[in-house]
Design a protein around this motif. Structure first.
Motif, PDB file in Angstrom:
ATOM      1  N   ILE A   1       0.971  -1.368   0.214  1.00  0.00           N
ATOM      2  CA  ILE A   1      -0.257   0.047   0.101  1.00  0.00           C
ATOM      3  C   ILE A   1       0.760   1.263   0.120  1.00  0.00           C
ATOM      4  N   LYS A   2       0.950   2.024  -1.235  1.00  0.00           N
ATOM      5  CA  LYS A   2       1.510   3.328  -0.887  1.00  0.00           C
ATOM      6  C   LYS A   2       1.418   4.467  -0.437  1.00  0.00           C
ATOM      7  N   VAL A   3      -0.088   4.791  -0.565  1.00  0.00           N
ATOM      8  CA  VAL A   3      -0.379   6.111   0.179  1.00  0.00           C
ATOM      9  C   VAL A   3      -1.072   5.803   1.639  1.00  0.00           C
ATOM     10  N   ASP A   4      -0.780   6.673   1.881  1.00  0.00           N
ATOM     11  CA  ASP A   4      -1.246   6.527   3.409  1.00  0.00           C
ATOM     12  C   ASP A   4      -3.354   7.526   3.381  1.00  0.00           C
ATOM     13  N   TYR A   5      -3.725   6.484   3.836  1.00  0.00           N
ATOM     14  CA  TYR A   5      -4.983   7.098   3.394  1.00  0.00           C
ATOM     15  C   TYR A   5      -5.324   7.842   4.352  1.00  0.00           C
ATOM     16  N   GLU A   6      -6.849   8.898   4.448  1.00  0.00           N
ATOM     17  CA  GLU A   6      -7.074   8.693   5.970  1.00  0.00           C
ATOM     18  C   GLU A   6      -7.793   8.425   6.547  1.00  0.00           C
ATOM     19  N   PRO A   7      -7.112   9.105   8.101  1.00  0.00           N
ATOM     20  CA  PRO A   7      -8.671   7.335   8.674  1.00  0.00           C
ATOM     21  C   PRO A   7      -9.943   8.117   8.694  1.00  0.00           C
ATOM     22  N   GLY A   8     -10.262   7.269   8.452  1.00  0.00           N
ATOM     23  CA  GLY A   8     -11.826   7.446   9.078  1.00  0.00           C
ATOM     24  C   GLY A   8     -12.482   7.594   7.578  1.00  0.00           C
ATOM     25  N   THR A   9     -11.822   8.006   6.139  1.00  0.00           N
ATOM     26  CA  THR A   9     -12.265   8.707   5.123  1.00  0.00           C
ATOM     27  C   THR A   9     -12.167   6.939   4.232  1.00  0.00           C
ATOM     28  N   THR A  10     -11.159   5.599   4.410  1.00  0.00           N
ATOM     29  CA  THR A  10     -11.175   4.423   3.420  1.00  0.00           C
ATOM     30  C   THR A  10     -11.500   4.025   4.331  1.00  0.00           C
ATOM     31  N   GLN A  11     -11.794   2.637   4.116  1.00  0.00           N
ATOM     32  CA  GLN A  11     -11.927   1.340   4.825  1.00  0.00           C
ATOM     33  C   GLN A  11     -11.244  -0.035   3.732  1.00  0.00           C
ATOM     34  N   ILE A  12      -9.979  -0.872   4.503  1.00  0.00           N
ATOM     35  CA  ILE A  12      -9.096  -1.471   3.454  1.00  0.00           C
ATOM     36  C   ILE A  12     -10.354  -2.703   3.757  1.00  0.00           C
ATOM     37  N   VAL A  13     -10.343  -3.709   2.677  1.00  0.00           N
ATOM     38  CA  VAL A  13     -10.993  -4.823   2.531  1.00  0.00           C
ATOM     39  C   VAL A  13      -9.888  -5.979   2.116  1.00  0.00           C
ATOM     40  N   GLU A  14      -9.666  -6.745   3.530  1.00  0.00           N
ATOM     41  CA  GLU A  14      -8.831  -7.698   2.784  1.00  0.00           C
ATOM     42  C   GLU A  14      -9.831  -8.954   1.574  1.00  0.00           C
ATOM     43  N   GLN A  15      -9.230  -9.433   1.027  1.00  0.00           N
ATOM     44  CA  GLN A  15     -10.248 -10.529  -0.540  1.00  0.00           C
ATOM     45  C   GLN A  15      -9.104 -11.587   0.448  1.00  0.00           C
ATOM     46  N   HIS A  16      -9.789 -13.072   0.183  1.00  0.00           N
ATOM     47  CA  HIS A  16      -9.244 -14.530   0.120  1.00  0.00           C
ATOM     48  C   HIS A  16      -7.802 -14.934  -0.249  1.00  0.00           C
ATOM     49  N   ASP A  17      -7.978 -13.708  -1.285  1.00  0.00           N
ATOM     50  CA  ASP A  17      -6.752 -14.496  -2.128  1.00  0.00           C
ATOM     51  C   ASP A  17      -5.359 -13.449  -2.367  1.00  0.00           C
ATOM     52  N   GLY A  18      -5.572 -12.422  -1.185  1.00  0.00           N
ATOM     53  CA  GLY A  18      -4.940 -11.528  -0.421  1.00  0.00           C
ATOM     54  C   GLY A  18      -4.526 -10.318  -1.307  1.00  0.00           C
ATOM     55  N   SER A  19      -5.343  -9.914  -1.791  1.00  0.00           N
ATOM     56  CA  SER A  19      -5.443  -8.615  -2.496  1.00  0.00           C
ATOM     57  C   SER A  19      -6.666  -7.890  -1.269  1.00  0.00           C
ATOM     58  N   ARG A  20      -6.416  -6.399  -1.551  1.00  0.00           N
ATOM     59  CA  ARG A  20      -7.105  -5.496  -0.846  1.00  0.00           C
ATOM     60  C   ARG A  20      -8.158  -4.758  -2.235  1.00  0.00           C
ATOM     61  N   LEU A  21      -8.532  -3.719  -0.674  1.00  0.00           N
ATOM     62  CA  LEU A  21      -9.712  -3.122  -1.431  1.00  0.00           C
ATOM     63  C   LEU A  21      -9.474  -1.919  -0.521  1.00  0.00           C
ATOM     64  N   ALA A  22      -8.771  -0.569  -0.711  1.00  0.00           N
ATOM     65  CA  ALA A  22      -9.338   0.553  -0.692  1.00  0.00           C
ATOM     66  C   ALA A  22     -10.283   1.241  -1.150  1.00  0.00           C
ATOM     67  N   LEU A  23     -11.654   1.300   0.007  1.00  0.00           N
ATOM     68  CA  LEU A  23     -12.989   1.874   0.000  1.00  0.00           C
ATOM     69  C   LEU A  23     -12.839   3.185   0.013  1.00  0.00           C
ATOM     70  N   HIS A  24     -12.741   4.269  -0.418  1.00  0.00           N
ATOM     71  CA  HIS A  24     -12.783   6.204  -0.325  1.00  0.00           C
ATOM     72  C   HIS A  24     -14.159   5.866  -0.472  1.00  0.00           C
TER      73      HIS A  24
END
Lengths: 611, 351
Positions: free
Chosen positions: B253-276
């Motif tokens: 993860i290259k960018v530090d997201y501002e807390p509270g605005t972004t949710q990280i969802v870990e997927q089963h295969d190890g991928s991550r979804l950064a939801l703004h």
């Protein structure tokens, strides 16, 4: 005169659906088998679950005639609802066995039959308090009574009960007890044995006793089917059920406990065949089991599989149509709807097993054929073979056998520079090569479609490539003629101008009818057709005879139509013999239809006028 | 005519992905759809997503039904096997294909006529079985190939190009997919590639039934005033609940997201979804809340888009069927035939 016969008679049990009679009746049939005497049982049941009439008929036949005979020598009348019809259906001189707990008026009986009353309900009520036990053991009590009346070997029955309940000693003893309650009542109170008797023999040999649906499902297991998608429909549901139980026993990886199969009960027959086509497109062996109405629903997809050339196996356990028809009655009435299923010009191979042994063999072979021919293949059973136990040759399997996966190009083939054209006829047999999805990173992919395309699977609406493709499909169908099971010919020992063609479940009745006809001086050469498209020996057989009877179980002479259509035969030489009331065809019916016709032909011809 | 292969040559400096493939290696033949068709944008997004994920093209199987949308698999992933099945029946064929080989990626492409009308049943059942697939509906509310009839997703009260008003209730495929247990549900717009590409990537990496409803205006028959599936209407009423960044397992993860605005969802295969988050209280893991939100916004005339629901640890049909790890299409006689000794035992039990 009461009927007298040893090892050659018909007993029919009239029961109430859901009363637990089926297992007692089957026990009766198996006991006769254990005495070395062949039997042929048939379920006759309406389309209901509980409370309505159901019959089980056992033909005891030392001569091994496994077709339905017609006529009832002994009626075990356990269903008051059907009493009048049941009593009326007994042959003159036959026997009526009934529960005499409640007195019946004399008008309810016939005086040309022997009436045997055993107070079954009274015995059961005296012995048991639980209503379910009363009901279930009543069935075993009548079995015990019959064993004494028919002079059966009680040890054979006891042995079967022991095997059935394995180590559950309590159940074994209680069943023995009920059995002897009935047997003792007859021994003490009634004249026995009666004129119908079972005597030990040695005519069963190593044959097995199994239902066609279960055998076909086992064939699918041995034939390598790993995907089954189906939708419940009588009379085919027990095929998918049997596949499920065979797989649970035979196809679970012993180490991981994981399944080497996938079975999906689909939402309808369209989805069933869609899943089969998807799985087979992707290189698995897949099948569905259905009956006529399911075939009607599948036809669009069957056209896709024909045209896009995707293997599929369809077990069609036929029942009486059209529409919902008679769901629990047998017919051979889907030949034309399967042979030419779907819109446009289509033709599909069909296999016609005669009994469970062939249902197993053809069931396994159908997957090789579907892969080799890259097309849907129908295995045409019917309710008579599918849902009844039939005595038949044991199943055989050659462990050295490899599956014929047909023409599949591998990544190595593609790397070696082989020219891949999905619809390119490289061998002249009309069969192109295919690739499975995922084979090679840059070679061998193609787009499968129901629209027209050229030899390299490229979409086109041009006339010449379309015609080229349709003609190749015809060449492929020609190739199929030598791959599908060949017809079996049996010539009469006397030269004759007459032949008979028959197929599938008609076989045992036809074999028996040939004997009856021979006794009347009518000789017939016989050809049992085992597949469509027809091998050239069908043409040869017809040209060898002046007239050929075509015996089948449908109204419209569908096999005869297919022969006329595909073999360029003068229809006048093919005489239809048709049985289609939903009951299995009998030797008596065939012999009578054929001999009437032959007798008519024997009428002295009008003397020709002199020129 | 209609088959036109694209020329293979390309600029030598074209960027390559981790497998050494360029964007061009994920293309198909030239589209035959109308100029400006929303579907072509979806095709471009699929190509982009597969390129960015560095998927081996031949490990994808693309299946479709019949209709304009179902033609699109010809225009992407030319090195993948494709199957243009029958109208409304792609889901069953895809299900069967998936049963045969669990190792491929299955991309089902369909339209609103194909999935909401003739194939509504198959759509529903494939979703409820949890088939591991990406199911994309290219939704334009209209039958294009037959020239402009309403489909079952056309909103009640919307007008056809010929001036007819649709009186029937529309089917909201997203709501249905949610109700039937899809473990990944999203809606997007063909005109918003920035939103669509990450959603497709996330759906591909999702190991369960992933459903994507993509509004895709039909420029020929449904892009007029009075349509609720036109470019203008969707742009004006687009209510995105979140923006998604797809982060593959290989990427940090290259960018530090501002807390509270972004949710990280870990997927089963190890991928991550950064939801703004765009809708502050939207909970992407609550099926019930998602369905409520959808109904509310829909009543207000809005088109809710974004990743609407995701189950981080989904189950699929193979898990339910307890199938072996090896693809069933690789098993041979020695694994599938129980052999003659077992058959002799069966024979003995039938005497």
């Amino acid at each position: 005169m009461p009927l007298e016969s040893v090892n050659d008679f018909v007993v029919r049990f009239a029961n109430v659906n859901g009363s637990g009679s089926a297992s007692a009746n089957e026990l009766f049939a198996r006991s006769v088998l254990r005495m070395g005497v062949p039997v042929s049982p048939r379920n006759i049941f309406p389309s209901n679950i509980q409370g309505l009439p159901t019959w089980y008929e056992v033909r005891i036949t030392e001569d091994g005639h496994l077709g339905a005979r017609g006529g009832i020598d002994m009626m075990v009348a356990m269903n008051p609802q059907t009493w009048d019809k049941d009593v009326a259906s007994i042959e003159p001189g036959g026997y009526l066995f009934y529960d005499s707990t409640k007195p019946m008026p004399a008008s309810k009986f016939r005086d040309d039959i022997t009436v045997i009353g055993v107070p079954l309900t009274a015995i059961a009520n005296r012995e048991y308090t639980d209503p379910r036990q009363r009901q279930l053991f009543k069935n075993i009590i009548y079995l015990g009574a019959l064993s004494a009346l028919l002079d059966m070997d009680v040890k054979a029955i006891e042995q079967l009960i022991t095997e059935q309940f394995k180590s559950k000693e309590k159940l074994i003893q209680s069943n023995f007890h009920a059995l002897h309650l009935g047997r003792d009542y007859v021994t003490l109170n009634l004249e026995h044995p009666i004129g119908l008797r079972v005597r030990k023999s040695d005519k069963v040999g190593d044959r097995i006793f199994v239902e066609g649906n279960s055998a076909a499902a086992l064939g699918a297991v041995y034939g390598g089917a790993s995907v089954c998608a189906w939708y419940p429909i009588t009379p085919s549901s027990s095929l998918a059920d049997a596949f499920t139980s065979h797989c649970r026993r035979l196809r679970v990886d012993p180490e991981t406990k994981q399944n080497k199969f996938a079975i999906v009960q689909a939402e309808d027959e369209l989805a069933s065949i869609g899943m089969v086509i998807g799985a087979a497109w992707n290189g698995a062996r897949a099948f569905t089991a259905t009956s006529g109405p399911g075939i009607s629903l599948m036809t669009e997809f069957l056209g896709l599989a024909y045209f896009a050339e995707i293997p599929a196996v369809v077990f069609n356990v036929q029942r009486a149509g059209p529409s919902t028809g008679m769901p629990t009655r047998t017919q051979q009435c889907d030949l034309i709807s399967c042979a030419y299923a779907s819109h446009g010009d289509t033709k599909h191979p069909m296999l016609f097993p005669e009994d469970p042994t062939e249902a197993f063999e053809f069931g396994a072979q159908s997957f090789d054929l579907a892969d080799r021919l890259q097309t849907p293949v129908f295995v045409m059973l019917d309710l008579d073979i599918g849902m009844n136990h039939r005595l038949c040759k044991p199943f055989k399997w050659d462990d050295s056998k490899q599956y014929d996966r047909g023409k599949v190009m591998t990544a190595a083939d593609l790397d070696a520079g082989k020219d891949f054209g999905r619809y390119l006829d490289v061998d002249g047999d009309g069969i192109p090569f295919r690739t499975y999805p995922g084979t090679h990173p840059t070679k061998g992919s193609f787009f499968t479609r129901g629209t027209s395309r050229d030899r390299y699977a490229r979409y086109t609406e041009e006339g010449p490539p379309y015609v080229d493709n349709m003609q190749r499909l015809l060449r492929k169908f020609e190739t199929a003629k030598d791959l599908v099971p060949k017809p079996l010919r049996a010539n009469s020992d006397k030269a004759t101008r007459f032949g008979v063609i028959y197929f599938g479940s008609t076989a045992p009745a036809m074999d028996e009818a040939a004997g009856l006809l021979k006794a009347q001086g009518h000789h017939l050469d016989m050809l049992r057709v085992r597949a469509f498209p027809f091998h050239h020996s069908v043409d040869d057989f017809i040209s060898d005879h002046d007239f050929v009877f075509v015996v089948e179980q449908n109204r419209d002479a569908q096999l005869r139509s297919l022969i006329v259509n595909e073999c360029a035969i003068d229809p006048a030489r093919l005489v239809p013999v048709l049985h289609f009331d939903g009951t299995p065809i009998t030797a008596r019916f065939i012999a009578s239809a054929v001999s009437n016709r032959l007798d008519a032909l024997k009428v002295t011809p009008l003397r020709k006028e002199r020129a | 005519m209609t088959y036109l292969a694209k020329p293979k040559f390309h600029h030598p400096a074209l960027p390559k992905n981790a497998l050494g493939f360029t964007h061009r290696d994920y293309e198909g033949s030239v589209s035959t759809l109308c100029a400006g068709c929303g579907h072509d944008s979806i095709t471009a997004a699929v190509i982009e997503a597969c390129y960015e994920l560095s998927l081996p093209p031949h490990r994808i199987a693309k299946l479709s039904g019949i209709g304009c949308s179902s033609k699109t698999p010809t225009y992407f992933l030319g090195n993948s096997h494709g199957f243009n099945t029958v109208h409304g029946r792609m889901p069953s064929v895809l299900t069967g294909a998936n049963l045969a080989n669990r190792d491929l990626i299955y991309l089902g492409v369909s339209g609103d006529g194909d999935s909401a009308s003739i194939g509504f049943g198959q759509f529903a059942h494939a979703i409820r079985r949890g088939v591991n697939m990406v199911y994309i509906v290219e939704n334009n509310g209209v039958y294009g190939l037959t020239k402009g009839q309403f489909s079952a997703t056309a909103d009640r009260g919307s007008k056809s190009k010929r001036g007819l008003t649709n009186n029937d209730s529309s089917i909201d495929l997203v709501a249905v997919a949610m109700q039937l247990g899809a473990t990944f549900v999203a809606r997007s717009f063909s005109g918003d590639k920035g939103q669509l590409v990450p959603l497709i990537k996330a759906a591909i990496e999702h190991e369960g039934a992933a459903f994507l409803d993509v509004l895709s205006p039909c420029v020929a028959f449904n892009n007029h005033a009075g349509s609720t599936k036109s470019f203008d209407y969707v742009r004006e009423h687009n209510d995105a609940v979140n923006r998604l960044d797809f982060i593959s397992p290989r990427d940090a993860i290259k960018v530090d997201y501002e807390p509270g605005t972004t949710q990280i969802v870990e997927q089963h295969d190890g991928s991550r979804l950064a939801l703004h988050k765009l809708a502050p209280d939207y909970d992407v893991h609550s099926r019930i809340a998602a369905m409520n939100y959808l109904m509310e916004r829909q009543a207000a005339g809005e088109v809710v888009t974004g990743l609407l629901y995701v189950e981080p640890d989904p189950e699929d049909l193979h898990k339910h069927l307890n199938t072996v790890k090896a693809p069933l299409n690789t098993l041979e006689a020695k694994e599938l035939s129980p052999g003659s000794a077992a058959l002799e035992k069966i024979n003995a039990s039938l005497r």
